[in-house]
Scaffold this active site. Structure first.
Site, PDB file in Angstrom:
ATOM      1  N   THR A 110       0.878  -1.190   0.000  1.00  0.00           N
ATOM      2  CA  THR A 110       0.000   0.000   0.000  1.00  0.00           C
ATOM      3  C   THR A 110       0.909   1.233   0.000  1.00  0.00           C
ATOM      4  O   THR A 110       1.362   1.642  -1.056  1.00  0.00           O
ATOM      5  CB  THR A 110      -0.969   0.012   1.206  1.00  0.00           C
ATOM      6  OG1 THR A 110      -0.233  -0.123   2.413  1.00  0.00           O
ATOM      7  CG2 THR A 110      -1.989  -1.108   1.084  1.00  0.00           C
TER       8      THR A 110
ATOM      9  N   LYS B  75       4.003  -6.776   3.990  1.00  0.00           N
ATOM     10  CA  LYS B  75       3.750  -5.388   3.612  1.00  0.00           C
ATOM     11  C   LYS B  75       3.438  -4.616   4.885  1.00  0.00           C
ATOM     12  O   LYS B  75       2.937  -5.189   5.868  1.00  0.00           O
ATOM     13  CB  LYS B  75       2.614  -5.261   2.606  1.00  0.00           C
ATOM     14  CG  LYS B  75       1.242  -5.644   3.075  1.00  0.00           C
ATOM     15  CD  LYS B  75       0.432  -4.647   3.891  1.00  0.00           C
ATOM     16  CE  LYS B  75       0.493  -3.255   3.387  1.00  0.00           C
ATOM     17  NZ  LYS B  75      -0.322  -2.370   4.299  1.00  0.00           N
TER      18      LYS B  75
ATOM     19  N   THR C  86       1.264  -3.654  12.522  1.00  0.00           N
ATOM     20  CA  THR C  86       0.270  -3.574  11.475  1.00  0.00           C
ATOM     21  C   THR C  86       0.857  -3.977  10.162  1.00  0.00           C
ATOM     22  O   THR C  86       1.713  -3.283   9.641  1.00  0.00           O
ATOM     23  CB  THR C  86      -0.195  -2.145  11.279  1.00  0.00           C
ATOM     24  OG1 THR C  86      -0.664  -1.681  12.513  1.00  0.00           O
ATOM     25  CG2 THR C  86      -1.277  -2.089  10.239  1.00  0.00           C
TER      26      THR C  86
ATOM     27  N   GLU D  55       6.541   5.009   7.283  1.00  0.00           N
ATOM     28  CA  GLU D  55       6.179   6.168   6.464  1.00  0.00           C
ATOM     29  C   GLU D  55       7.061   7.367   6.808  1.00  0.00           C
ATOM     30  O   GLU D  55       7.105   7.820   7.948  1.00  0.00           O
ATOM     31  CB  GLU D  55       4.695   6.480   6.648  1.00  0.00           C
ATOM     32  CG  GLU D  55       3.837   5.422   5.964  1.00  0.00           C
ATOM     33  CD  GLU D  55       2.365   5.490   6.337  1.00  0.00           C
ATOM     34  OE1 GLU D  55       1.569   4.911   5.603  1.00  0.00           O
ATOM     35  OE2 GLU D  55       2.034   6.121   7.350  1.00  0.00           O
TER      36      GLU D  55
ATOM     37  N   ASN E 176       0.392  11.057   5.709  1.00  0.00           N
ATOM     38  CA  ASN E 176      -0.826  10.697   6.417  1.00  0.00           C
ATOM     39  C   ASN E 176      -1.859  11.806   6.481  1.00  0.00           C
ATOM     40  O   ASN E 176      -2.971  11.597   6.943  1.00  0.00           O
ATOM     41  CB  ASN E 176      -0.487  10.191   7.817  1.00  0.00           C
ATOM     42  CG  ASN E 176       0.111   8.800   7.731  1.00  0.00           C
ATOM     43  OD1 ASN E 176      -0.552   7.896   7.275  1.00  0.00           O
ATOM     44  ND2 ASN E 176       1.363   8.653   8.118  1.00  0.00           N
TER      45      ASN E 176
ATOM     46  N   SER F 114      -7.489  10.721   0.561  1.00  0.00           N
ATOM     47  CA  SER F 114      -8.070  11.528  -0.513  1.00  0.00           C
ATOM     48  C   SER F 114      -7.364  11.288  -1.839  1.00  0.00           C
ATOM     49  O   SER F 114      -6.396  10.571  -1.926  1.00  0.00           O
ATOM     50  CB  SER F 114      -8.037  12.995  -0.136  1.00  0.00           C
ATOM     51  OG  SER F 114      -6.759  13.336   0.349  1.00  0.00           O
TER      52      SER F 114
END
Lengths: 413, 413
Positions: A158, A184, A195, A285, A408, A413
């Site tokens: 992702t 992932k 996660t 991230e 994030n 969106s």
């Protein structure tokens, strides 16, 4: 997805040889992403043993519920994974979606729906339209090949900036078996458990109960010891499959998880799990630095882990790392807020090999230059001695950067 | 200090009238900052009753230790606060520094060192050179005036972008008393308790034990219900002083914290504490939005508060707010990770008045436009109904922005 690959990405990827007994194929179903694969199907032509650990979230996704229901039977023939939509908090529609996917997969490989396992990752709360990919499973079951691990890893990404793969071999008696894994995960990464989705397959011949015991033990110091942002997903799924193909090589039967013949296999499995877990953190991230936090001298190993996680999840520690600031005062803060026993006047703290604090105050030989030099590295080791007992734990995290906020702030969106 | 004032700052500051019985003065001692005041002295010419609540950190600062030791006697004649250095994790030097400051303050006002209270805020781990300001206390004790609240609030700022002041009046019987308070705090803000310093003074005549009971109760839904970044400081200090000047107006004696004559005073005190606590959140480092998170329908009020804090401390929720993204899936995630009882299929979530999720899935009438409009506001209300019980709590936080990362990446240097 982020535009550029994490600076902490591996310099090269492992060559991923086949694991006998599993075939894979991917498809581009356009679930959310365009121009890339987003569905992975794994097929076991003979039933594989299966073990799994899942998120501890009280609000798990529909696929997590589905897998938990099928796990006790311990047999797997097919796995379907999609990226782009987590099928989480999707209510009745979510259950309908898992049912449709499982029926399609069972039909495609000719098995029971109880032998199908599902995972989804991506946005929460959006209904997942399973018709987008249930129609392609027949074709995938046919085209699936045994030399497809790297492509499989890519299909489940992702916000990941690179695919995560690892492979090991181990000896069980006189027989060499292989273990391959993909994972992932990049954000919403926290114990317990980290996660992410991860699928590990071995050609060893192991009963499901043994497999589950090995996985549950192996996950603690690996996937359950990494955190990117303290946020636990609704969808965390780690599954381990054993195809049993090594039986044909004469692999001896295993009596249980404590069988001495499993010593090498356990070590290889745990090493692979750690490899994958650290790859997840290194793709945190916005991450630019990897931090290994070791706490020793705590009252117990569990206390040490809680203190280490308090440090690893502190936004002030993580931003200091991002700023290459040897701000050990924030380590003290995070020890103090952990709730675990600590005696300020016994604490000692190291950045790399540089001791910055001892006996409750700045090290008499403290060198700002030496501490700062450590902080400029890509990989930073932080060590804290609580000075009270012999409890010890290591956790891994990454820094908190402006890029994390950017990624994030507009992911959905 | 940040270069510009928080966009969430009050449009105007309260006029701060004197509180009879307390005088204040400030000095610029150059502890860390240049060209601004960094020492505050408060003088009570008659002994004031005193109450305090402090950080729950296991590694508290030297001034926190010092105050805790003096608190049981319940009498205050002087308070000395410095900004720029927290005197935390400073070992023996830290204790020498508090001893020197206390001795200088006691000498300056002519009291016992047990009637002196100290607080320090700023960098952790740097020795605090008390000689920088112990010499000025004699002068401050003389020059202190009763009309100096706003200047006092400015002297205790660190990364704050505006001074925090509040004032209230209350009736005790036929007598009107006043309560004034100041606070500082912008980062390392988390329960329990919110990282900050706050000093509140009333001219009411209240015994120390009553004062302590009122403060301990009042702090729970106010300072202990705000979080900026989940990080708890070593130095959190909230003190409440009662000068007793209202006795001269005929204020009746108070029998204890449950005395019916205190109803109005309690309400005014709690309102002032909430006012100051919210001012702290509105000055959260890098904050551009204020979020009030109300959880209802939980198993208990305590469970509701833990769920609300799980939401308020989630980096993914906070970055979504920063990005004006109505990402209610992350609210589900944070409910799920809180560890408290929750039933996915009973959850309902509102942003402002817009219900976005109900019965475990997206609201059938969900409008992205309506939800997004709420997120564009400066003040955002998030409401979650767990659907299990009658427990309820509200906590306040701010968004997580790139500016937070920037401020904290180079605070120390």
């Amino acid at each position: 997805m982020s535009g550029s690959v994490s600076p902490l990405a591996p310099k090269s990827y492992a060559e991923m040889p086949p694991v006998r007994g599993v075939r894979m194929a991917t498809a581009a179903a356009g679930i959310k992403y365009k121009g890339r694969t987003d569905v992975l199907m794994m097929v076991f032509d003979e039933p594989a043993s299966v073990a799994g650990v899942f998120t501890r979230s009280k609000c798990p996704s529909a696929p997590v519920d589905f897998c938990r229901a099928n796990l006790p039977a311990g047999r797997a023939r097919a796995v379907v994974v999609n990226s782009g939509n987590a099928n989480a908090f999707t209510g009745k529609k979510g259950r309908e979606s898992t049912a449709m996917t499982a029926a399609a997969a069972a039909s495609a490989v000719g098995c029971s729906e109880s032998e199908v396992f599902l995972a989804s990752t991506g946005v929460i709360g959006e209904p997942l339209d399973a018709t987008k990919f249930s129609g392609v499973l027949d074709g995938l079951a046919v085209s699936a090949t045994d030399n497809f691990w790297f492509e499989a890893a890519k299909a489940i990404m992702t916000t990941d900036t690179y695919p995560k793969v690892a492979t090991r071999t181990a000896r069980i008696g006189d027989v060499t078996v292989r273990i391959n894994g993909i994972a992932k995960g990049a954000g919403m990464i926290a114990p317990d458990m980290a996660t992410m989705l991860s699928f590990v397959v071995t050609d060893a011949d192991l009963p499901a109960a043994t497999l589950q015991a090995l996985l549950s033990e192996g996950v603690e110091p690996t996937f359950n010891a990494v955190t990117v942002d303290s946020d636990t997903s609704t969808s965390d799924t780690l599954m381990l499959f054993a195809t049993g193909a090594a039986k044909a090589d004469g692999q001896k039967a295993i009596s249980g998880p404590s069988d001495p013949a499993l010593v090498d296999f356990k070590a290889a499995l745990n090493d692979l799990l750690k490899d994958l877990a650290l790859q997840v953190v290194r793709d945190g991230e916005g991450a630019r630095k990897m931090v290994a936090i070791t706490v020793e001298g705590a009252e117990s190993d569990a206390a040490a882990k809680r203190i280490a996680l308090s440090i690893a999840n502190s936004p002030l520690v993580k931003t200091a790392v991002a700023g290459e600031d040897a701000n050990w005062g924030r380590i003290v803060m995070a020890v103090g807020k952990s709730g675990e026993m600590a005696d300020r006047d016994r604490l000692a703290i190291w950045f790399g090999d540089v001791r910055v604090a001892v006996n409750g105050e700045r090290d008499p030989d403290y060198s700002e230059a030496a501490a700062s030099a450590v902080m400029k590295e890509e990989d930073i080791a932080v060590r804290v001695d609580i000075g009270l007992g012999s409890g010890k734990a290591t956790v891994w995290t990454c820094d908190l950067t402006k890029e994390y906020v950017e990624i994030n702030g507009d992911y959905r969106s």
